[in-house]
Structures are given as C-alpha cells and as structure tokens.
Design a protein around this motif. Sequence first.
Motif, PDB file in Angstrom:
ATOM      1  N   PRO A   1      -2.126  -0.935  -6.257  1.00  0.00           N
ATOM      2  CA  PRO A   1      -3.565  -0.942  -5.991  1.00  0.00           C
ATOM      3  C   PRO A   1      -4.096  -2.306  -5.561  1.00  0.00           C
ATOM      4  O   PRO A   1      -5.216  -2.412  -5.068  1.00  0.00           O
ATOM      5  CB  PRO A   1      -4.166  -0.534  -7.340  1.00  0.00           C
TER       6      PRO A   1
ATOM      7  N   ARG B   1       0.850  -1.196   0.000  1.00  0.00           N
ATOM      8  CA  ARG B   1       0.000   0.000   0.000  1.00  0.00           C
ATOM      9  C   ARG B   1       0.885   1.247   0.000  1.00  0.00           C
ATOM     10  O   ARG B   1       0.650   2.179  -0.767  1.00  0.00           O
ATOM     11  CB  ARG B   1      -0.920  -0.012   1.223  1.00  0.00           C
TER      12      ARG B   1
ATOM     13  N   ALA C   1      -5.052   0.817  -1.866  1.00  0.00           N
ATOM     14  CA  ALA C   1      -4.800   2.249  -1.632  1.00  0.00           C
ATOM     15  C   ALA C   1      -5.918   2.913  -0.862  1.00  0.00           C
ATOM     16  O   ALA C   1      -7.009   2.468  -0.771  1.00  0.00           O
ATOM     17  CB  ALA C   1      -4.583   2.945  -2.962  1.00  0.00           C
TER      18      ALA C   1
ATOM     19  N   GLU D   1      -7.942  -6.366  -4.157  1.00  0.00           N
ATOM     20  CA  GLU D   1      -7.883  -5.059  -4.806  1.00  0.00           C
ATOM     21  C   GLU D   1      -8.129  -3.930  -3.811  1.00  0.00           C
ATOM     22  O   GLU D   1      -8.548  -4.170  -2.682  1.00  0.00           O
ATOM     23  CB  GLU D   1      -8.904  -5.010  -5.938  1.00  0.00           C
ATOM     24  N   HIS D   2      -7.885  -2.731  -4.294  1.00  0.00           N
ATOM     25  CA  HIS D   2      -8.159  -1.505  -3.540  1.00  0.00           C
ATOM     26  C   HIS D   2      -7.358  -1.408  -2.254  1.00  0.00           C
ATOM     27  O   HIS D   2      -7.890  -1.117  -1.194  1.00  0.00           O
ATOM     28  CB  HIS D   2      -9.666  -1.357  -3.254  1.00  0.00           C
TER      29      HIS D   2
ATOM     30  N   GLN E   1       2.163   2.137  -3.201  1.00  0.00           N
ATOM     31  CA  GLN E   1       1.073   2.542  -4.088  1.00  0.00           C
ATOM     32  C   GLN E   1       0.656   1.479  -5.101  1.00  0.00           C
ATOM     33  O   GLN E   1       0.179   1.799  -6.188  1.00  0.00           O
ATOM     34  CB  GLN E   1       1.414   3.874  -4.760  1.00  0.00           C
TER      35      GLN E   1
END
Length: 149
Positions: A110, A105, A149, A146-147, A108
């Motif tokens: 994702p 994370r 960030a 996923e996600h 960066q």
Amino acid sequence: MDAIYRRAMRKDVSRLHDVRRRSILELALPTMPVAEAQAWAAQLTLSGMERKLRELEVWVAELDGVVIGWGAIRGDMLEGLYAAPEFAGKGVGAGLLAMLEGLMRERQFPSVRLEASSNARGFYLRRGYRATGPQTAKGAWPMVKEHLA
C-alpha cells in the motif's frame, strides 16, 4: 527519455558503483558539505555493490547499452535510487522511481518507504512522498508515499 529498464546483473557492478559514487560527489554538493559527500562516497566499495545485488532487487535504466541509473527495492522499501550526473534532471530518476513503484503496486504494497538524502528530499516531496520523522543521525530523511494500490 527512452530508457530500457531491466534487472541488474553481475556484469553491471562496476557501472552501478560508478553511477552511485559520481552521483553522490557531483549531485549532493548543493545540499551537503563537500567533506560529508566525500566521506559518504569513500565508504562505497565494489564488494558492497556486489552485496546489494545479492540482497536487494536492483534495476537499471539503460540507454543505448549504457547504464545511466539504478534503483533498488526490498519489499516496500526503496533502498536506493541514483542517476548518472550527466542525466540528472532528464527523467532517469523519475522513470526508475515510477517503474519501481509500479512493481510494488503490482505486489500489493500500500505504500513505499525510503530514507532520502538531503539532496534527494525535494525530489521525493515533488512526487508525493511525505516525511515520517526527523532527520536520522546518519543524515537521512524517513519518508513514505501511501496509497499505491
């Protein structure tokens, strides 16, 4: 669990190898035939673990100076996650995974990609990962979270 996380060092190789081998032989059996687990474990070598230390970013979970688990990443790929069998179900794997996801994370990425063994598939599903394809010829399950960030 109050584990300490640190980068693996050359002096850790035999303990990392031992944790991985015992983890496979003792924890994979409910979801994998004994012969398959033994064949997987038989492929492991100290030189292969040394290669992982050179090629991957390997982190250990340590308790009272003893390596109790380890995980390895390369970019957005989780390349391995193992807990010593005597610490299975006590948060070692979950703690390492959370720490490694945190590193990704911060960098960066994702998402995190991985290929889970049959015995680890449920562990990852419970932590927000989803399958991205069928089981591979080598028996691994491609997954992603996923996600980040």
